[in-house]
Structures are given as structure tokens and as C-alpha cells.
Write an enzyme that holds these catalytic residues in place. Structure first.
Site, PDB file in Angstrom:
ATOM      1  N   PRO A   1       0.792  -1.232   0.000  1.00 27.32           N
ATOM      2  CA  PRO A   1       0.000   0.000   0.000  1.00 27.32           C
ATOM      3  C   PRO A   1       0.827   1.286   0.000  1.00 27.32           C
ATOM      4  O   PRO A   1       1.828   1.394   0.698  1.00 27.32           O
ATOM      5  CB  PRO A   1      -0.827  -0.101   1.281  1.00 27.32           C
ATOM      6  CG  PRO A   1      -0.184  -1.165   2.100  1.00 27.32           C
ATOM      7  CD  PRO A   1       0.476  -2.098   1.141  1.00 27.32           C
ATOM      8  N   ASN A   2       0.352   2.221  -0.820  1.00 26.33           N
ATOM      9  CA  ASN A   2       0.902   3.578  -0.941  1.00 26.33           C
ATOM     10  C   ASN A   2       2.213   3.675  -1.713  1.00 26.33           C
ATOM     11  O   ASN A   2       2.700   4.777  -1.951  1.00 26.33           O
ATOM     12  CB  ASN A   2       1.067   4.247   0.442  1.00 26.33           C
ATOM     13  CG  ASN A   2      -0.268   4.383   1.136  1.00 26.33           C
ATOM     14  OD1 ASN A   2      -1.209   4.937   0.579  1.00 26.33           O
ATOM     15  ND2 ASN A   2      -0.380   3.840   2.338  1.00 26.33           N
TER      16      ASN A   2
ATOM     17  N   ARG B   1       4.653  12.612  -2.123  1.00 26.64           N
ATOM     18  CA  ARG B   1       4.846  13.238  -0.816  1.00 26.64           C
ATOM     19  C   ARG B   1       6.055  12.609  -0.124  1.00 26.64           C
ATOM     20  O   ARG B   1       6.565  11.588  -0.562  1.00 26.64           O
ATOM     21  CB  ARG B   1       3.597  13.037   0.053  1.00 26.64           C
ATOM     22  CG  ARG B   1       2.493  14.030  -0.224  1.00 26.64           C
ATOM     23  CD  ARG B   1       1.331  13.817   0.734  1.00 26.64           C
ATOM     24  NE  ARG B   1       1.772  13.665   2.113  1.00 26.64           N
ATOM     25  CZ  ARG B   1       1.532  12.598   2.892  1.00 26.64           C
ATOM     26  NH1 ARG B   1       0.874  11.576   2.423  1.00 26.64           N
ATOM     27  NH2 ARG B   1       1.949  12.563   4.133  1.00 26.64           N
TER      28      ARG B   1
ATOM     29  N   TYR C   1      11.303   8.966   1.065  1.00 21.45           N
ATOM     30  CA  TYR C   1      11.192   7.972  -0.020  1.00 21.45           C
ATOM     31  C   TYR C   1      11.792   8.436  -1.351  1.00 21.45           C
ATOM     32  O   TYR C   1      11.760   7.686  -2.325  1.00 21.45           O
ATOM     33  CB  TYR C   1       9.714   7.595  -0.216  1.00 21.45           C
ATOM     34  CG  TYR C   1       9.097   6.989   1.028  1.00 21.45           C
ATOM     35  CD1 TYR C   1       9.562   5.765   1.519  1.00 21.45           C
ATOM     36  CD2 TYR C   1       8.083   7.640   1.724  1.00 21.45           C
ATOM     37  CE1 TYR C   1       9.018   5.218   2.679  1.00 21.45           C
ATOM     38  CE2 TYR C   1       7.531   7.100   2.880  1.00 21.45           C
ATOM     39  CZ  TYR C   1       8.007   5.886   3.348  1.00 21.45           C
ATOM     40  OH  TYR C   1       7.478   5.337   4.489  1.00 21.45           O
TER      41      TYR C   1
ATOM     42  N   ASN D   1       8.078  -5.686  -1.149  1.00 24.12           N
ATOM     43  CA  ASN D   1       8.027  -4.579  -0.200  1.00 24.12           C
ATOM     44  C   ASN D   1       6.562  -4.494   0.237  1.00 24.12           C
ATOM     45  O   ASN D   1       5.747  -3.874  -0.441  1.00 24.12           O
ATOM     46  CB  ASN D   1       8.485  -3.275  -0.843  1.00 24.12           C
ATOM     47  CG  ASN D   1       8.461  -2.120   0.169  1.00 24.12           C
ATOM     48  OD1 ASN D   1       7.923  -2.259   1.278  1.00 24.12           O
ATOM     49  ND2 ASN D   1       9.033  -1.002  -0.218  1.00 24.12           N
TER      50      ASN D   1
ATOM     51  N   ALA E   1       3.302  -0.944   4.658  1.00 25.03           N
ATOM     52  CA  ALA E   1       2.788  -0.964   6.035  1.00 25.03           C
ATOM     53  C   ALA E   1       2.393  -2.371   6.489  1.00 25.03           C
ATOM     54  O   ALA E   1       2.455  -2.679   7.688  1.00 25.03           O
ATOM     55  CB  ALA E   1       1.599  -0.016   6.160  1.00 25.03           C
TER      56      ALA E   1
ATOM     57  N   GLU F   1      12.913  -9.413   1.115  1.00 22.21           N
ATOM     58  CA  GLU F   1      12.162  -8.267   1.658  1.00 22.21           C
ATOM     59  C   GLU F   1      12.941  -6.983   1.347  1.00 22.21           C
ATOM     60  O   GLU F   1      14.134  -6.903   1.631  1.00 22.21           O
ATOM     61  CB  GLU F   1      12.033  -8.447   3.176  1.00 22.21           C
ATOM     62  CG  GLU F   1      11.348  -7.283   3.885  1.00 22.21           C
ATOM     63  CD  GLU F   1      11.413  -7.430   5.427  1.00 22.21           C
ATOM     64  OE1 GLU F   1      12.147  -8.312   5.932  1.00 22.21           O
ATOM     65  OE2 GLU F   1      10.734  -6.646   6.099  1.00 22.21           O
TER      66      GLU F   1
ATOM     67  N   HIS G   1      12.913  -2.638   1.634  1.00 26.75           N
ATOM     68  CA  HIS G   1      12.326  -1.368   2.089  1.00 26.75           C
ATOM     69  C   HIS G   1      13.152  -0.223   1.527  1.00 26.75           C
ATOM     70  O   HIS G   1      14.392  -0.273   1.586  1.00 26.75           O
ATOM     71  CB  HIS G   1      12.277  -1.287   3.612  1.00 26.75           C
ATOM     72  CG  HIS G   1      11.402  -2.344   4.195  1.00 26.75           C
ATOM     73  ND1 HIS G   1      10.036  -2.289   4.084  1.00 26.75           N
ATOM     74  CD2 HIS G   1      11.704  -3.511   4.814  1.00 26.75           C
ATOM     75  CE1 HIS G   1       9.532  -3.375   4.641  1.00 26.75           C
ATOM     76  NE2 HIS G   1      10.515  -4.138   5.072  1.00 26.75           N
TER      77      HIS G   1
ATOM     78  N   ARG H   1      13.721   4.118  12.154  1.00 30.42           N
ATOM     79  CA  ARG H   1      12.460   4.870  12.195  1.00 30.42           C
ATOM     80  C   ARG H   1      11.630   4.504  13.441  1.00 30.42           C
ATOM     81  O   ARG H   1      12.185   4.040  14.420  1.00 30.42           O
ATOM     82  CB  ARG H   1      11.701   4.652  10.872  1.00 30.42           C
ATOM     83  CG  ARG H   1      12.498   5.183   9.657  1.00 30.42           C
ATOM     84  CD  ARG H   1      11.744   5.057   8.373  1.00 30.42           C
ATOM     85  NE  ARG H   1      10.545   5.875   8.383  1.00 30.42           N
ATOM     86  CZ  ARG H   1       9.563   5.784   7.466  1.00 30.42           C
ATOM     87  NH1 ARG H   1       9.686   4.907   6.471  1.00 30.42           N
ATOM     88  NH2 ARG H   1       8.511   6.557   7.539  1.00 30.42           N
TER      89      ARG H   1
HETATM   90  O1  CA2 Z   1      10.598   2.001   3.437  1.00 29.25           O
HETATM   91  C1  CA2 Z   1       9.747   1.309   2.876  1.00 29.25           C
HETATM   92  O2  CA2 Z   1       9.859   0.862   1.734  1.00 29.25           O
HETATM   93  C2  CA2 Z   1       8.414   1.051   3.588  1.00 29.25           C
HETATM   94  O3  CA2 Z   1       8.032  -0.294   3.309  1.00 29.25           O
HETATM   95  C3  CA2 Z   1       7.418   2.036   2.975  1.00 29.25           C
HETATM   96  C4  CA2 Z   1       6.052   2.052   3.631  1.00 29.25           C
HETATM   97  C5  CA2 Z   1       6.168   2.099   5.153  1.00 29.25           C
HETATM   98  O4  CA2 Z   1       4.891   1.933   5.747  1.00 29.25           O
HETATM   99  C6  CA2 Z   1       7.121   1.052   5.702  1.00 29.25           C
HETATM  100  O5  CA2 Z   1       7.218   1.208   7.112  1.00 29.25           O
HETATM  101  C7  CA2 Z   1       8.494   1.189   5.093  1.00 29.25           C
HETATM  102  C8  CA2 Z   1       5.250   3.242   3.098  1.00 29.25           C
HETATM  103  C9  CA2 Z   1       4.982   3.173   1.593  1.00 29.25           C
HETATM  104  C10 CA2 Z   1       4.955   4.485   0.896  1.00 29.25           C
HETATM  105  O6  CA2 Z   1       4.303   5.482   1.616  1.00 29.25           O
HETATM  106  C11 CA2 Z   1       4.294   6.767   1.121  1.00 29.25           C
HETATM  107  C12 CA2 Z   1       3.894   7.764   1.995  1.00 29.25           C
HETATM  108  C13 CA2 Z   1       3.872   9.077   1.588  1.00 29.25           C
HETATM  109  C14 CA2 Z   1       4.225   9.396   0.273  1.00 29.25           C
HETATM  110  C15 CA2 Z   1       4.594   8.410  -0.608  1.00 29.25           C
HETATM  111  C16 CA2 Z   1       4.624   7.091  -0.194  1.00 29.25           C
END
Ligand code: CA2
Length: 143
Positions: free
Chosen positions: A9-10, A17, A22, A73, A76, A97, A99, A106
Site C-alpha cells: 500500500p501507498n 509526498r 522515499y 516490499n 505498512a 524483503e 524497504h 524509524r
Molecule cells: O521504506 C519502505 O519501503 C516502507 O516499506 C514504505 C512504507 C512504510 O509503511 C514502511 O514502514 C516502510 C510506506 C509506503 C509508501 O508510503 C508513502 C507515503 C507518503 C508518500 C509516498 C509514499
């Protein structure tokens, strides 16, 4: 070798953002990088992204007998999903895996990874290049 790359997700919001965490590259840039790596390394690759846990479980199950490696990946869901862990264990396909950020530096809730137990290794904090490293790891060890 046939590799499935799964993003949770995301990840489709990359570059939109939080560039300080990221980076500025988009999900389309990530797919282009993965496809270029696959071409250079002469492996086959499929990229899949979903915001839904059950769809990710379905995709892992469908990989059985088709893919030789999984790069995942779970975003969340890394920190919450026993279902994705169980799916990875059920198909017995070597998984890595990934990230983008260094989750070890974090928040406390990001320190737990349920999926790690089903993965050969974890690559975190290397940005998008982590996906390249994961493909090379699978090719070198299971290709
Ligand atoms: O660092 C990573 O790749 C994560 O898997 C990314 C996830 C996060 O929940 C993990 O703890 C670590 C978040 C995915 C992307 O989220 C965004 C948030 C804001 C803007 C763009 C992407």
C-alpha cells in the site's frame, strides 16, 4: 528465471509526498528501473502493486509453480500481516524483503517485520536500488 516484484500500500504514491524519506522518484520510475534491470540481467519480471492485503495474498498464491523468486516490499503490511507471512511460507518461493527507507532507524512500530521470517534476506535503506540488489541476490543464489 522468473521474478515477481510485489509492492504494498501507498507505494503507488512514491514521489508525490515525503521525498525526504522515499525520494523523488515515482512508482513508474521504479517499474522502469526494475524492467531495465531484468533486461540487463536476462531474467523475466512482473511488477504488481496493491493497496489491499487480500490481493497481495492472492498474487503470492498465484505465483506458485510460475515464479522462481519474489521481491516484496509489503509497505505498512510488513508490520502487521501474518496473512502475507503465511502466504509466502505456503508457496515456498525464495523471497527478498525490500524497504526503500531504513526502517531500523524509524518509529518503534516499524521495527517489527512479520514477513522477514519467510524471506532469505532483507534490504532496507538503499532507496530504489534495493530492488535492483534484490533481483541480483535472487539471480545469484537461486537463478
Ligand atoms: O521504506 C519502505 O519501503 C516502507 O516499506 C514504505 C512504507 C512504510 O509503511 C514502511 O514502514 C516502510 C510506506 C509506503 C509508501 O508510503 C508513502 C507515503 C507518503 C508518500 C509516498 C509514499
Amino acid at each position: 528465471m522468473n521474478i515477481l516484484v510485489i509492492n504494498g500500500p501507498n507505494i503507488n504514491m512514491l514521489g508525490i509526498r515525503e521525498p525526504e524519506i522515499y525520494g523523488r522518484n515515482t512508482y513508474a520510475d521504479l517499474v522502469a528501473l526494475i524492467e531495465k534491470t531484468a533486461k540487463d540481467e536476462r531474467v523475466k519480471v512482473k511488477c504488481f502493486q496493491s493497496n489491499h492485503e487480500g490481493e497481495i495474498v492472492d498474487e503470492i498464491q498465484k505465483a506458485y509453480g510460475i515464479f522462481d523468486g519474489i521481491v516484496i516490499n509489503p509497505a505498512a503490511y510488513t508490520h502487521t500481516s501474518v496473512a502475507i507471512l503465511d502466504a509466502l511460507q505456503s508457496v515456498c518461493i525464495p523471497a527478498v524483503e525490500v524497504h526503500i527507507s531504513d526502517v531500523s532507524k524509524r518509529e518503534d512500530f516499524r521495527q517489527i517485520s512479520y514477513v522477514r521470517k519467510a524471506c532469505e534476506t532483507t534490504i532496507a535503506g538503499h532507496g530504489l536500488n534495493g530492488y535492483v540488489e534484490a533481483i541480483l541476490y535472487l539471480k545469484n543464489n537461486f537463478g
